[in-house]
Design a protein around this motif. Structure first.
Motif, PDB file in Angstrom:
ATOM      1  N   SER A  92      47.056 -24.616 -11.976  1.00 20.55           N
ATOM      2  CA  SER A  92      47.014 -25.999 -11.463  1.00 20.55           C
ATOM      3  C   SER A  92      47.532 -26.995 -12.498  1.00 20.55           C
ATOM      4  O   SER A  92      48.209 -27.967 -12.155  1.00 20.55           O
ATOM      5  CB  SER A  92      45.592 -26.380 -11.029  1.00 20.55           C
ATOM      6  N   THR A  93      47.254 -26.756 -13.787  1.00 27.57           N
ATOM      7  CA  THR A  93      47.762 -27.661 -14.820  1.00 27.57           C
ATOM      8  C   THR A  93      49.287 -27.556 -14.909  1.00 27.57           C
ATOM      9  O   THR A  93      49.971 -28.561 -15.111  1.00 27.57           O
ATOM     10  CB  THR A  93      47.118 -27.362 -16.191  1.00 27.57           C
ATOM     11  N   LEU A  94      49.812 -26.339 -14.720  1.00 26.80           N
ATOM     12  CA  LEU A  94      51.275 -26.170 -14.715  1.00 26.80           C
ATOM     13  C   LEU A  94      51.891 -26.895 -13.515  1.00 26.80           C
ATOM     14  O   LEU A  94      52.904 -27.590 -13.651  1.00 26.80           O
ATOM     15  CB  LEU A  94      51.638 -24.678 -14.674  1.00 26.80           C
ATOM     16  N   MET A  95      51.290 -26.732 -12.325  1.00 28.90           N
ATOM     17  CA  MET A  95      51.816 -27.393 -11.113  1.00 28.90           C
ATOM     18  C   MET A  95      51.850 -28.905 -11.296  1.00 28.90           C
ATOM     19  O   MET A  95      52.830 -29.568 -10.939  1.00 28.90           O
ATOM     20  CB  MET A  95      50.946 -27.061  -9.883  1.00 28.90           C
ATOM     21  N   ASN A  96      50.774 -29.459 -11.847  1.00 30.21           N
ATOM     22  CA  ASN A  96      50.730 -30.916 -12.005  1.00 30.21           C
ATOM     23  C   ASN A  96      51.740 -31.396 -13.040  1.00 30.21           C
ATOM     24  O   ASN A  96      52.404 -32.422 -12.850  1.00 30.21           O
ATOM     25  CB  ASN A  96      49.320 -31.371 -12.390  1.00 30.21           C
ATOM     26  N   ASN A  97      51.872 -30.649 -14.144  1.00 30.87           N
ATOM     27  CA  ASN A  97      52.863 -31.015 -15.161  1.00 30.87           C
ATOM     28  C   ASN A  97      54.278 -30.971 -14.602  1.00 30.87           C
ATOM     29  O   ASN A  97      55.083 -31.883 -14.830  1.00 30.87           O
ATOM     30  CB  ASN A  97      52.754 -30.073 -16.366  1.00 30.87           C
ATOM     31  N   LEU A  98      54.598 -29.907 -13.859  1.00 26.06           N
ATOM     32  CA  LEU A  98      55.926 -29.787 -13.250  1.00 26.06           C
ATOM     33  C   LEU A  98      56.183 -30.929 -12.262  1.00 26.06           C
ATOM     34  O   LEU A  98      57.276 -31.494 -12.224  1.00 26.06           O
ATOM     35  CB  LEU A  98      56.056 -28.439 -12.524  1.00 26.06           C
ATOM     36  N   ALA A  99      55.167 -31.257 -11.475  1.00 23.35           N
ATOM     37  CA  ALA A  99      55.325 -32.316 -10.464  1.00 23.35           C
ATOM     38  C   ALA A  99      55.562 -33.670 -11.122  1.00 23.35           C
ATOM     39  O   ALA A  99      56.411 -34.451 -10.678  1.00 23.35           O
ATOM     40  CB  ALA A  99      54.091 -32.366  -9.566  1.00 23.35           C
ATOM     41  N   GLU A 100      54.821 -33.923 -12.216  1.00 21.32           N
ATOM     42  CA  GLU A 100      55.017 -35.202 -12.923  1.00 21.32           C
ATOM     43  C   GLU A 100      56.433 -35.264 -13.519  1.00 21.32           C
ATOM     44  O   GLU A 100      57.121 -36.273 -13.424  1.00 21.32           O
ATOM     45  CB  GLU A 100      53.961 -35.339 -14.028  1.00 21.32           C
ATOM     46  N   TRP A 101      56.864 -34.144 -14.093  1.00 18.99           N
ATOM     47  CA  TRP A 101      58.201 -34.064 -14.696  1.00 18.99           C
ATOM     48  C   TRP A 101      59.299 -34.254 -13.647  1.00 18.99           C
ATOM     49  O   TRP A 101      60.280 -34.949 -13.862  1.00 18.99           O
ATOM     50  CB  TRP A 101      58.328 -32.693 -15.380  1.00 18.99           C
ATOM     51  N   ALA A 102      59.105 -33.648 -12.472  1.00 13.14           N
ATOM     52  CA  ALA A 102      60.140 -33.677 -11.433  1.00 13.14           C
ATOM     53  C   ALA A 102      59.966 -34.830 -10.446  1.00 13.14           C
ATOM     54  O   ALA A 102      60.744 -34.952  -9.490  1.00 13.14           O
ATOM     55  CB  ALA A 102      60.133 -32.352 -10.671  1.00 13.14           C
ATOM     56  N   GLU A 103      58.917 -35.659 -10.670  1.00  8.61           N
ATOM     57  CA  GLU A 103      58.647 -36.822  -9.808  1.00  8.61           C
ATOM     58  C   GLU A 103      58.475 -36.412  -8.343  1.00  8.61           C
ATOM     59  O   GLU A 103      59.103 -36.952  -7.433  1.00  8.61           O
ATOM     60  CB  GLU A 103      59.759 -37.868  -9.962  1.00  8.61           C
ATOM     61  N   ILE A 104      57.600 -35.414  -8.147  1.00 13.00           N
ATOM     62  CA  ILE A 104      57.305 -34.927  -6.790  1.00 13.00           C
ATOM     63  C   ILE A 104      55.795 -34.904  -6.576  1.00 13.00           C
ATOM     64  O   ILE A 104      55.027 -35.112  -7.522  1.00 13.00           O
ATOM     65  CB  ILE A 104      57.903 -33.514  -6.545  1.00 13.00           C
ATOM     66  N   ASP A 105      55.381 -34.632  -5.367  1.00 16.85           N
ATOM     67  CA  ASP A 105      53.964 -34.599  -5.005  1.00 16.85           C
ATOM     68  C   ASP A 105      53.348 -33.277  -5.483  1.00 16.85           C
ATOM     69  O   ASP A 105      53.750 -32.204  -5.020  1.00 16.85           O
ATOM     70  CB  ASP A 105      53.832 -34.729  -3.481  1.00 16.85           C
ATOM     71  N   PRO A 106      52.370 -33.326  -6.397  1.00 21.01           N
ATOM     72  CA  PRO A 106      51.804 -32.076  -6.918  1.00 21.01           C
ATOM     73  C   PRO A 106      51.071 -31.259  -5.855  1.00 21.01           C
ATOM     74  O   PRO A 106      51.039 -30.031  -5.920  1.00 21.01           O
ATOM     75  CB  PRO A 106      50.841 -32.542  -8.017  1.00 21.01           C
ATOM     76  N   PHE A 107      50.481 -31.955  -4.872  1.00 20.54           N
ATOM     77  CA  PHE A 107      49.774 -31.224  -3.811  1.00 20.54           C
ATOM     78  C   PHE A 107      50.755 -30.407  -2.966  1.00 20.54           C
ATOM     79  O   PHE A 107      50.467 -29.268  -2.586  1.00 20.54           O
ATOM     80  CB  PHE A 107      48.982 -32.196  -2.922  1.00 20.54           C
ATOM     81  N   GLN A 108      51.906 -31.001  -2.691  1.00 21.98           N
ATOM     82  CA  GLN A 108      52.939 -30.302  -1.926  1.00 21.98           C
ATOM     83  C   GLN A 108      53.451 -29.087  -2.693  1.00 21.98           C
ATOM     84  O   GLN A 108      53.583 -27.991  -2.142  1.00 21.98           O
ATOM     85  CB  GLN A 108      54.099 -31.280  -1.646  1.00 21.98           C
ATOM     86  N   LEU A 109      53.725 -29.285  -3.972  1.00 24.65           N
ATOM     87  CA  LEU A 109      54.203 -28.169  -4.797  1.00 24.65           C
ATOM     88  C   LEU A 109      53.158 -27.064  -4.853  1.00 24.65           C
ATOM     89  O   LEU A 109      53.485 -25.878  -4.732  1.00 24.65           O
ATOM     90  CB  LEU A 109      54.527 -28.666  -6.215  1.00 24.65           C
ATOM     91  N   ASN A 110      51.902 -27.443  -5.029  1.00 27.39           N
ATOM     92  CA  ASN A 110      50.823 -26.457  -5.107  1.00 27.39           C
ATOM     93  C   ASN A 110      50.677 -25.685  -3.801  1.00 27.39           C
ATOM     94  O   ASN A 110      50.492 -24.465  -3.808  1.00 27.39           O
ATOM     95  CB  ASN A 110      49.506 -27.165  -5.442  1.00 27.39           C
ATOM     96  N   THR A 111      50.769 -26.392  -2.675  1.00 22.55           N
ATOM     97  CA  THR A 111      50.606 -25.746  -1.362  1.00 22.55           C
ATOM     98  C   THR A 111      51.674 -24.684  -1.138  1.00 22.55           C
ATOM     99  O   THR A 111      51.363 -23.566  -0.708  1.00 22.55           O
ATOM    100  CB  THR A 111      50.665 -26.799  -0.228  1.00 22.55           C
ATOM    101  N   ILE A 112      52.931 -25.005  -1.450  1.00 22.39           N
ATOM    102  CA  ILE A 112      53.992 -24.028  -1.163  1.00 22.39           C
ATOM    103  C   ILE A 112      54.103 -22.958  -2.247  1.00 22.39           C
ATOM    104  O   ILE A 112      54.611 -21.869  -1.990  1.00 22.39           O
ATOM    105  CB  ILE A 112      55.370 -24.706  -0.921  1.00 22.39           C
ATOM    106  N   SER A 113      53.570 -23.229  -3.437  1.00 21.10           N
ATOM    107  CA  SER A 113      53.695 -22.253  -4.534  1.00 21.10           C
ATOM    108  C   SER A 113      52.469 -21.351  -4.657  1.00 21.10           C
ATOM    109  O   SER A 113      52.587 -20.174  -4.970  1.00 21.10           O
ATOM    110  CB  SER A 113      53.906 -22.968  -5.869  1.00 21.10           C
ATOM    111  N   LEU A 114      51.281 -21.918  -4.422  1.00 17.91           N
ATOM    112  CA  LEU A 114      50.047 -21.181  -4.696  1.00 17.91           C
ATOM    113  C   LEU A 114      49.051 -21.168  -3.543  1.00 17.91           C
ATOM    114  O   LEU A 114      48.368 -20.189  -3.316  1.00 17.91           O
ATOM    115  CB  LEU A 114      49.336 -21.805  -5.909  1.00 17.91           C
ATOM    116  N   GLY A 115      48.903 -22.298  -2.844  1.00 16.94           N
ATOM    117  CA  GLY A 115      47.823 -22.406  -1.858  1.00 16.94           C
ATOM    118  C   GLY A 115      46.525 -22.829  -2.546  1.00 16.94           C
ATOM    119  O   GLY A 115      46.526 -23.239  -3.704  1.00 16.94           O
ATOM    120  N   GLY A 116      45.405 -22.708  -1.830  1.00 19.53           N
ATOM    121  CA  GLY A 116      44.121 -23.162  -2.376  1.00 19.53           C
ATOM    122  C   GLY A 116      43.786 -24.549  -1.864  1.00 19.53           C
ATOM    123  O   GLY A 116      44.613 -25.215  -1.245  1.00 19.53           O
ATOM    124  N   SER A 117      42.566 -24.986  -2.142  1.00 16.20           N
ATOM    125  CA  SER A 117      42.102 -26.253  -1.566  1.00 16.20           C
ATOM    126  C   SER A 117      42.760 -27.467  -2.220  1.00 16.20           C
ATOM    127  O   SER A 117      42.874 -28.517  -1.614  1.00 16.20           O
ATOM    128  CB  SER A 117      40.580 -26.372  -1.694  1.00 16.20           C
TER     129      SER A 117
END
Length: 300
Positions: free
Chosen positions: A121-146
């Protein structure tokens, strides 16, 4: 070179029921994941990825992001996970992975990977901040979870979080007056949360039970006395134990412990929370659990 940081997390309430909309209380940890990057004009389109664990190199990979081929790596399976995730980043981002740029990315996970504090989750959020995208969206399509762990990483704060019918959360000030009495003990193993989730999913649950966990979460957040807090956590543990038909962590390892012991996140591994009592260090060490944190040493 730019730098980003996301804290890890501990889930204090609602565990598996988070996936069905129970209200979760989660807190950030002092330890998290660092992310730094450098962009270099180049005739090639490469990602040079170096991942460190507690300052020691763990993964090296060179990836061509036009063909998404791993050109060089020391751990193929981990490099493939990075490729899968970065493809998702590229699909969502309008600012990263433009041709003729080589990206040098360095990550550093500050805690042992078996702590269960959120290496993904820390990697997903860091990547999302770097790429200026929604971290929840990235997490949903990459990993899933609540997604509660993403909310903690994004806000760098304790949160009240709900994932159903849609994601909603608020930053909260979880600062109990008895926090110096609380301790966290690592159980020397990393729990496979996917296995626990599959088992939970297979069981029928009612709306009223989900609401009971939300209600407990609200009460736990507002608690001002350790005795009341302890009682609520024991109630929480028993409800999950009865539902999953598996013993509590206290019944399994700490039957004679004079205070509460509460599982945090997936049952059976990672961290538990308890409170100090006379000789508590000797007690837990005697049971084979020597990694013990005070509240202020672990919580952000």
């Amino acid at each position: 070179m730019g730098g980003i940081f996301s804290p890890g997390k501990l889930m204090l309430t609602s565990e598996y029921f988070a996936m069905d909309g129970a209200l979760v209380l989660a807190v950030p940890t002092r330890l998290g994941q660092e992310f730094s990057f450098k962009e270099v004009r180049d005739t090639q389109s490469l990602i040079v990825w170096e991942a460190f664990h507690q300052g020691k190199i763990w993964l090296k990979a060179v990836i061509d992001y036009q063909s998404w081929q791993v050109l060089k790596t020391n751990i193929s399976s981990s490099a493939e996970f990075i490729v899968k995730t970065l493809k998702n980043v590229q699909a969502l981002s309008s600012v990263r992975f433009k041709a003729d740029v080589t990206y040098h990315v360095t990550t550093n996970l500050q805690f042992p990977a078996d702590y269960g504090l959120g290496s993904s989750s820390t990697l997903m959020n860091n990547l999302a901040e770097w790429a200026e995208i929604d971290p929840f969206q990235l997490n949903t399509i990459s990993l899933g979870g609540s997604g509660y762990d993403i909310a903690v990483a994004k806000e760098k704060s304790a949160v009240l979080y709900q994932s159903v019918p849609e994601i909603k959360y608020e930053k909260v000030n979880f600062d109990p007056p008895f926090k110096n009495d609380l301790i966290f003990i690592h159980l020397n193993q990393k729990q496979d949360s996917r296995e626990g989730i599959r088992f939970y999913r297979s069981k029928k649950k009612s709306e009223s039970l989900i609401e009971e966990f939300s209600d407990l979460t609200r009460k736990i957040l507002l608690c001002s006395e350790l005795e009341n807090f302890s009682g609520l956590l024991l109630d929480h543990e028993q409800k999950i134990s009865d539902f999953l038909e598996i013993p509590t962590v206290k019944d399994l390892y700490f039957k004679d412990c004079p205070v509460f012991v509460k599982s945090l996140g997936a049952w059976g591994g990672d961290f538990v929370m308890s409170s100090k009592f006379d000789g508590f260090k000797d007690y837990f060490w005697g049971k084979g659990f020597s990694t013990i944190f005070d509240y202020s040493d672990l919580i952000y």
